[in-house]
Design a protein around this motif. Structure first.
Motif, PDB file in Angstrom:
ATOM      1  N   THR A   2     -51.771  -3.534 -21.382  1.00 23.56           N
ATOM      2  CA  THR A   2     -52.931  -4.356 -21.687  1.00 23.56           C
ATOM      3  C   THR A   2     -52.842  -5.698 -20.971  1.00 23.56           C
ATOM      4  OG1 THR A   2     -53.092  -3.343 -23.863  1.00 23.56           O
ATOM      5  CG2 THR A   2     -54.182  -5.454 -23.582  1.00 23.56           C
ATOM      6  N   LYS A   3     -53.960  -6.157 -20.456  1.00 23.90           N
ATOM      7  CA  LYS A   3     -54.028  -7.473 -19.827  1.00 23.90           C
ATOM      8  C   LYS A   3     -53.778  -8.547 -20.884  1.00 23.90           C
ATOM      9  CE  LYS A   3     -57.386 -10.453 -17.410  1.00 23.90           C
ATOM     10  NZ  LYS A   3     -56.365 -11.346 -16.972  1.00 23.90           N
ATOM     11  N   LEU A   4     -52.977  -9.521 -20.532  1.00 20.46           N
ATOM     12  CA  LEU A   4     -52.707 -10.651 -21.414  1.00 20.46           C
ATOM     13  C   LEU A   4     -53.695 -11.769 -21.096  1.00 20.46           C
ATOM     14  CD1 LEU A   4     -48.795 -10.690 -21.279  1.00 20.46           C
ATOM     15  CD2 LEU A   4     -50.290  -9.516 -22.905  1.00 20.46           C
ATOM     16  N   ILE A   5     -54.384 -12.256 -22.106  1.00 21.08           N
ATOM     17  CA  ILE A   5     -55.397 -13.293 -21.927  1.00 21.08           C
ATOM     18  C   ILE A   5     -54.739 -14.663 -22.082  1.00 21.08           C
ATOM     19  CG2 ILE A   5     -57.610 -14.204 -22.717  1.00 21.08           C
ATOM     20  CD1 ILE A   5     -57.771 -11.319 -21.620  1.00 21.08           C
ATOM     21  N   GLU A   6     -54.625 -15.363 -20.975  1.00 25.79           N
ATOM     22  CA  GLU A   6     -54.047 -16.708 -20.986  1.00 25.79           C
ATOM     23  C   GLU A   6     -55.091 -17.710 -21.466  1.00 25.79           C
ATOM     24  OE1 GLU A   6     -50.895 -17.230 -20.481  1.00 25.79           O
ATOM     25  OE2 GLU A   6     -50.411 -15.234 -19.717  1.00 25.79           O
ATOM     26  N   TYR A   7     -54.638 -18.812 -21.980  1.00 21.86           N
ATOM     27  CA  TYR A   7     -55.535 -19.835 -22.534  1.00 21.86           C
ATOM     28  C   TYR A   7     -56.596 -20.258 -21.522  1.00 21.86           C
ATOM     29  CZ  TYR A   7     -57.045 -23.924 -25.158  1.00 21.86           C
ATOM     30  OH  TYR A   7     -57.793 -24.843 -25.847  1.00 21.86           O
ATOM     31  N   GLU A   8     -56.173 -20.476 -20.279  1.00 24.10           N
ATOM     32  CA  GLU A   8     -57.068 -21.000 -19.251  1.00 24.10           C
ATOM     33  C   GLU A   8     -58.236 -20.048 -18.959  1.00 24.10           C
ATOM     34  OE1 GLU A   8     -53.321 -22.691 -19.510  1.00 24.10           O
ATOM     35  OE2 GLU A   8     -53.675 -20.634 -18.828  1.00 24.10           O
ATOM     36  N   GLU A   9     -58.042 -18.778 -19.142  1.00 15.99           N
ATOM     37  CA  GLU A   9     -59.097 -17.791 -18.847  1.00 15.99           C
ATOM     38  C   GLU A   9     -59.787 -17.276 -20.106  1.00 15.99           C
ATOM     39  OE1 GLU A   9     -56.497 -13.727 -18.395  1.00 15.99           O
ATOM     40  OE2 GLU A   9     -56.215 -15.275 -16.875  1.00 15.99           O
ATOM     41  N   ALA A  10     -59.403 -17.789 -21.256  1.00 16.62           N
ATOM     42  CA  ALA A  10     -59.925 -17.295 -22.533  1.00 16.62           C
ATOM     43  C   ALA A  10     -61.325 -17.833 -22.809  1.00 16.62           C
ATOM     44  CB  ALA A  10     -58.986 -17.694 -23.670  1.00 16.62           C
ATOM     45  N   SER A  11     -62.075 -17.049 -23.577  1.00  9.48           N
ATOM     46  CA  SER A  11     -63.388 -17.496 -24.047  1.00  9.48           C
ATOM     47  C   SER A  11     -63.198 -18.607 -25.082  1.00  9.48           C
ATOM     48  CB  SER A  11     -64.132 -16.323 -24.685  1.00  9.48           C
ATOM     49  OG  SER A  11     -63.476 -15.925 -25.882  1.00  9.48           O
ATOM     50  N   ASP A  12     -64.265 -19.293 -25.392  1.00 13.83           N
ATOM     51  CA  ASP A  12     -64.201 -20.344 -26.412  1.00 13.83           C
ATOM     52  C   ASP A  12     -63.742 -19.774 -27.752  1.00 13.83           C
ATOM     53  OD1 ASP A  12     -65.030 -22.228 -24.573  1.00 13.83           O
ATOM     54  OD2 ASP A  12     -67.125 -22.216 -25.236  1.00 13.83           O
ATOM     55  N   GLU A  13     -64.197 -18.577 -28.084  1.00 10.40           N
ATOM     56  CA  GLU A  13     -63.814 -17.928 -29.346  1.00 10.40           C
ATOM     57  C   GLU A  13     -62.307 -17.681 -29.406  1.00 10.40           C
ATOM     58  OE1 GLU A  13     -65.185 -13.988 -31.931  1.00 10.40           O
ATOM     59  OE2 GLU A  13     -65.734 -14.124 -29.815  1.00 10.40           O
ATOM     60  N   VAL A  14     -61.749 -17.190 -28.313  1.00 16.72           N
ATOM     61  CA  VAL A  14     -60.301 -16.933 -28.248  1.00 16.72           C
ATOM     62  C   VAL A  14     -59.532 -18.250 -28.234  1.00 16.72           C
ATOM     63  CG1 VAL A  14     -58.454 -15.998 -26.783  1.00 16.72           C
ATOM     64  CG2 VAL A  14     -60.533 -14.643 -27.205  1.00 16.72           C
ATOM     65  N   ARG A  15     -60.014 -19.227 -27.493  1.00 13.48           N
ATOM     66  CA  ARG A  15     -59.340 -20.527 -27.461  1.00 13.48           C
ATOM     67  C   ARG A  15     -59.270 -21.161 -28.847  1.00 13.48           C
ATOM     68  NH1 ARG A  15     -60.861 -23.905 -21.983  1.00 13.48           N
ATOM     69  NH2 ARG A  15     -60.085 -22.329 -20.537  1.00 13.48           N
ATOM     70  N   ALA A  16     -60.309 -20.978 -29.647  1.00 13.70           N
ATOM     71  CA  ALA A  16     -60.308 -21.537 -31.006  1.00 13.70           C
ATOM     72  C   ALA A  16     -59.171 -20.924 -31.825  1.00 13.70           C
ATOM     73  CB  ALA A  16     -61.649 -21.302 -31.680  1.00 13.70           C
ATOM     74  N   PHE A  33     -48.203 -11.062 -28.099  1.00 11.96           N
ATOM     75  CA  PHE A  33     -48.956 -10.272 -29.081  1.00 11.96           C
ATOM     76  C   PHE A  33     -50.386 -10.779 -29.168  1.00 11.96           C
ATOM     77  CE2 PHE A  33     -50.567  -9.588 -33.369  1.00 11.96           C
ATOM     78  CZ  PHE A  33     -50.430  -8.213 -33.490  1.00 11.96           C
ATOM     79  N   TRP A  34     -50.525 -12.091 -29.343  1.00 14.29           N
ATOM     80  CA  TRP A  34     -51.853 -12.677 -29.470  1.00 14.29           C
ATOM     81  C   TRP A  34     -52.634 -12.564 -28.176  1.00 14.29           C
ATOM     82  CZ3 TRP A  34     -52.574 -12.615 -34.265  1.00 14.29           C
ATOM     83  CH2 TRP A  34     -51.530 -12.912 -35.142  1.00 14.29           C
ATOM     84  N   LYS A  35     -51.961 -12.754 -27.042  1.00 18.57           N
ATOM     85  CA  LYS A  35     -52.617 -12.644 -25.747  1.00 18.57           C
ATOM     86  C   LYS A  35     -53.139 -11.233 -25.500  1.00 18.57           C
ATOM     87  CE  LYS A  35     -49.816 -16.231 -23.547  1.00 18.57           C
ATOM     88  NZ  LYS A  35     -48.812 -16.466 -22.486  1.00 18.57           N
ATOM     89  N   ALA A  36     -52.436 -10.240 -25.991  1.00 17.99           N
ATOM     90  CA  ALA A  36     -52.865  -8.850 -25.797  1.00 17.99           C
ATOM     91  C   ALA A  36     -54.065  -8.514 -26.674  1.00 17.99           C
ATOM     92  CB  ALA A  36     -51.709  -7.892 -26.079  1.00 17.99           C
ATOM     93  N   ILE A  37     -53.989  -8.862 -27.949  1.00 20.98           N
ATOM     94  CA  ILE A  37     -55.106  -8.491 -28.823  1.00 20.98           C
ATOM     95  C   ILE A  37     -56.320  -9.387 -28.617  1.00 20.98           C
ATOM     96  CG2 ILE A  37     -53.592  -7.359 -30.494  1.00 20.98           C
ATOM     97  CD1 ILE A  37     -54.100  -9.684 -32.405  1.00 20.98           C
ATOM     98  N   ALA A  38     -56.163 -10.463 -27.831  1.00 20.07           N
ATOM     99  CA  ALA A  38     -57.301 -11.320 -27.491  1.00 20.07           C
ATOM    100  C   ALA A  38     -58.320 -10.586 -26.629  1.00 20.07           C
ATOM    101  CB  ALA A  38     -56.829 -12.588 -26.786  1.00 20.07           C
ATOM    102  N   ASN A  39     -57.963  -9.420 -26.109  1.00 20.25           N
ATOM    103  CA  ASN A  39     -58.926  -8.606 -25.376  1.00 20.25           C
ATOM    104  C   ASN A  39     -60.085  -8.180 -26.272  1.00 20.25           C
ATOM    105  OD1 ASN A  39     -58.016  -7.900 -22.467  1.00 20.25           O
ATOM    106  ND2 ASN A  39     -56.135  -7.871 -23.695  1.00 20.25           N
ATOM    107  N   HIS A  40     -59.868  -8.217 -27.573  1.00 19.83           N
ATOM    108  CA  HIS A  40     -60.937  -7.930 -28.532  1.00 19.83           C
ATOM    109  C   HIS A  40     -60.953  -9.087 -29.535  1.00 19.83           C
ATOM    110  CE1 HIS A  40     -62.957  -5.700 -31.898  1.00 19.83           C
ATOM    111  NE2 HIS A  40     -63.764  -5.461 -30.867  1.00 19.83           N
ATOM    112  N   PRO A  41     -61.742 -10.121 -29.264  1.00 15.75           N
ATOM    113  CA  PRO A  41     -61.727 -11.323 -30.097  1.00 15.75           C
ATOM    114  C   PRO A  41     -61.871 -11.084 -31.597  1.00 15.75           C
ATOM    115  CG  PRO A  41     -62.896 -11.786 -28.077  1.00 15.75           C
ATOM    116  CD  PRO A  41     -62.625 -10.296 -28.085  1.00 15.75           C
ATOM    117  N   PRO A  42     -62.702 -10.135 -32.069  1.00 17.99           N
ATOM    118  CA  PRO A  42     -62.755  -9.926 -33.526  1.00 17.99           C
ATOM    119  C   PRO A  42     -61.408  -9.465 -34.103  1.00 17.99           C
ATOM    120  CG  PRO A  42     -64.690  -8.965 -32.491  1.00 17.99           C
ATOM    121  CD  PRO A  42     -63.748  -9.354 -31.379  1.00 17.99           C
TER     122      PRO A  42
END
Length: 130
Positions: A2-16, A33-42
């Motif tokens: 799974t792609k890891l979502i870094e803070y710099e590329e995250a949506s506002d929802e994920v950044r919050a 763990f958090w970076k991986a599941i950030a692929n699905h913000p809910p």
């Protein structure tokens, strides 16, 4: 993987959520763990809220014991990631090598006796029922 979502590329929802993780944990690190599941913000939001409430909310079980329980369950479930991350958390809260060894002995013994009790289909003693 799974792609890891870094803070710099995250949506506002994920950044919050990341910001709340950082504030709650009082550090800037967001683990994989958090970076991986950030692929699905809910899922990120829902999971963080549950973990935050259970692991750092008010309660009778102290923070080290919470980490130890998490390690034992993770070992039983075979989750290498959770074993590693919660072992680090437990060490930061005071767990030493002897405590870890005792924890693993207890978890292993419980797994053995659980399997024996289930295999033998042992009825629960009346005095143990609440």
């Amino acid at each position: 993987m799974t792609k890891l979502i870094e803070y710099e590329e995250a949506s506002d929802e994920v950044r919050a959520v990341y910001d709340d993780i950082r504030a709650t944990r009082q550090n800037d690190y967001i683990n994989n763990f958090w970076k991986a599941i950030a692929n699905h913000p809910p899922t990120l939001q829902r999971t963080w809220q549950a973990v935050k409430e259970v692991m750092s909310g008010p309660g009778e079980i102290d923070p080290l014991m919470r980490e130890l329980i998490y390690i034992a369950v993770s070992a039983t479930n075979g989750c290498e990631y959770c074993i590693a991350s919660h072992t680090a958390g437990a060490r930061a809260k005071g767990m030493n090598d002897t405590m870890f060894a005792e924890l693993m002995a207890i978890a292993a013994t419980a797994n053995m006796t659980n399997r024996l009790a289930n295999g033998y289909q042992i009825p629960v003693d009346e005095r143990f029922k609440t």
